[in-house]
Design an enzyme around this catalytic site. Structure first.
Site, mmCIF file in Angstrom:
data_model
loop_
_atom_site.group_PDB
_atom_site.id
_atom_site.type_symbol
_atom_site.label_atom_id
_atom_site.label_comp_id
_atom_site.label_asym_id
_atom_site.label_seq_id
_atom_site.Cartn_x
_atom_site.Cartn_y
_atom_site.Cartn_z
ATOM 1 N N GLU A 48 -6.617 4.640 8.044
ATOM 2 C CA GLU A 48 -6.407 6.063 7.745
ATOM 3 C C GLU A 48 -7.656 6.674 7.112
ATOM 4 O OE1 GLU A 48 -2.714 5.479 5.656
ATOM 5 O OE2 GLU A 48 -1.803 4.911 7.569
ATOM 6 N N GLU A 70 -5.007 -4.932 10.711
ATOM 7 C CA GLU A 70 -4.019 -3.867 10.857
ATOM 8 C C GLU A 70 -4.248 -3.126 12.167
ATOM 9 O OE1 GLU A 70 -2.188 -2.691 6.772
ATOM 10 O OE2 GLU A 70 -3.776 -1.304 7.288
ATOM 11 N N ASN A 102 0.871 -1.182 0.000
ATOM 12 C CA ASN A 102 0.000 0.000 0.000
ATOM 13 C C ASN A 102 0.904 1.227 0.000
ATOM 14 O OD1 ASN A 102 -1.762 2.062 0.503
ATOM 15 N ND2 ASN A 102 -2.384 1.374 2.540
ATOM 16 N N LYS A 116 0.138 4.280 -0.237
ATOM 17 C CA LYS A 116 -0.484 5.463 0.387
ATOM 18 C C LYS A 116 -0.255 6.703 -0.498
ATOM 19 C CE LYS A 116 -0.117 3.149 4.793
ATOM 20 N NZ LYS A 116 0.058 3.216 6.236
ATOM 21 N N GLY A 165 2.962 2.363 10.768
ATOM 22 C CA GLY A 165 3.904 3.474 10.616
ATOM 23 C C GLY A 165 4.649 3.827 11.889
ATOM 24 N N SER A 221 3.904 -2.038 10.250
ATOM 25 C CA SER A 221 5.357 -2.098 10.403
ATOM 26 C C SER A 221 5.955 -3.447 9.990
ATOM 27 C CB SER A 221 5.767 -1.723 11.834
ATOM 28 O OG SER A 221 5.367 -0.390 12.116
ATOM 29 N N HIS A 254 -9.391 1.119 5.128
ATOM 30 C CA HIS A 254 -8.098 1.325 5.801
ATOM 31 C C HIS A 254 -8.287 2.250 7.006
ATOM 32 C CE1 HIS A 254 -3.973 2.519 6.546
ATOM 33 N NE2 HIS A 254 -3.631 1.400 5.914
HETATM 34 P P1 13P Z 1 3.307 0.460 7.593
HETATM 35 O O1 13P Z 1 3.814 -0.838 6.988
HETATM 36 O O2 13P Z 1 4.014 1.664 7.069
HETATM 37 O O3 13P Z 1 3.256 0.367 9.083
HETATM 38 O O4 13P Z 1 1.783 0.623 7.083
HETATM 39 C C1 13P Z 1 0.902 -0.441 7.197
HETATM 40 C C2 13P Z 1 -0.340 -0.119 6.463
HETATM 41 O O5 13P Z 1 -1.097 0.743 6.862
HETATM 42 C C3 13P Z 1 -0.611 -0.855 5.214
HETATM 43 O O6 13P Z 1 -1.900 -0.615 4.760
#
Ligand code: 13P
Length: 252
Positions: free
Chosen positions: A97, A167, A9, A11, A173, A213, A95
């Site tokens: 976010e 997740e 992803n 982003k 992150g 992560s 997601h």
């Molecule tokens: P990270 O791998 O940067 O922690 O992000 C995970 C994520 O949100 C994948 O959709």
């Protein structure tokens, strides 16, 4: 035996040129690769160009979101037809976010899943608890609520196509990966929930990815857990070498 699936992803990162460069780099590494499904999810603007580059490789294309209507006056939104036109087969839905920053609700997630399925796409439905929810012992309750509401009125045959991504928000992150045991416990709960909502066959066939992560160093210990079938990778998917290592270590 569930086939592993590793998705990146990206982003809100990468111009078209940068995205194509990573896609071409990955294509060189995975021109033919049969041990896992590999999906990359660039930003909308780069989908079409990336699709042209990876079309004859084993890498598949996904989008980071979809809107729940076919077309019309929905400024800023992207429809399933547009995504398919740009070469996408997969789409991330729900997601954390989108939930936290853009107010996406479980009902929105449900509508998006339905329209993606109607158009023959493969949705990756995300669910996960925030740190205060985990600290208050609410992890399973949150997962149950998000997943049950998200899957509301989705028939069994269509549910079979959905991939679930666990997740935990506190691991996204932050560099703070869930331990393999924490992740396995949540994945097992999700699989049992799918069995309650549908049946044993759907539960045993549903692929559940871990996200938060994920790095080349921790993927192998996550993947050996019984109910972890892949990963949804954020930051570490932006670089050809680290994503390549993650995919390779996932199938060791
Ligand atoms: P990270 O791998 O940067 O922690 O992000 C995970 C994520 O949100 C994948 O959709």
């Amino acid at each position: 035996m569930r086939r592993p699936i590793i998705a990146g992803n990206w982003k809100m990162n990468k111009t078209i040129e940068e995205a194509v460069s990573v896609a071409v780099g990955l294509k060189r590494k995975f021109y033919t690769f049969s041990e896992a499904d590999i999906v990359i999810c660039p930003p909308f603007t780069a989908l079409s160009k990336v699709s042209d580059k990876i079309i004859d490789s084993s890498i598949m294309l996904g989008a980071q979101d979809v809107y729940s209507e076919e077309d019309g006056a929905f400024t800023g939104a992207i429809s399933p037809n547009m995504l398919k036109d740009a070469g996408c087969r997969y789409v991330i839905v729900g997601h954390s976010e989108k939930r936290a920053l853009f107010g996406e609700t479980d009902e929105d997630v449900n509508k998006k899943l339905k329209i993606a399925l109607k158009h023959g796409m493969v949705p990756i439905m995300c669910a996960g608890e925030r740190i205060e929810e985990r600290d208050n012992g609410m992890t399973f309750e949150i997962l149950e609520k998000q997943i049950t509401r998200g899957l509301k009125n989705i028939p069994r045959d269509e549910a079979l196509r959905i991939i679930i991504a666990y997740e935990p928000v506190w691991a996204i992150g932050t560099g703070r990966t869930a331990t393999p045991q924490q992740a396995q416990e949540a994945h097992k709960f999700i699989r049992e929930l799918i069995e309650r909502l549908y049946d044993k066959e759907v539960a045993s066939k549903t692929r559940i990815q871990y996200g938060g992560s994920v790095k080349p160093e921790n993927i192998a210990n996550l993947m050996i857990q019984e109910d972890i079938d892949g990963a949804l990778v954020g930051g570490a998917s932006l670089d050809v070498n680290s994503f390549t290592e993650i995919v390779r270590n996932a199938v060791l």
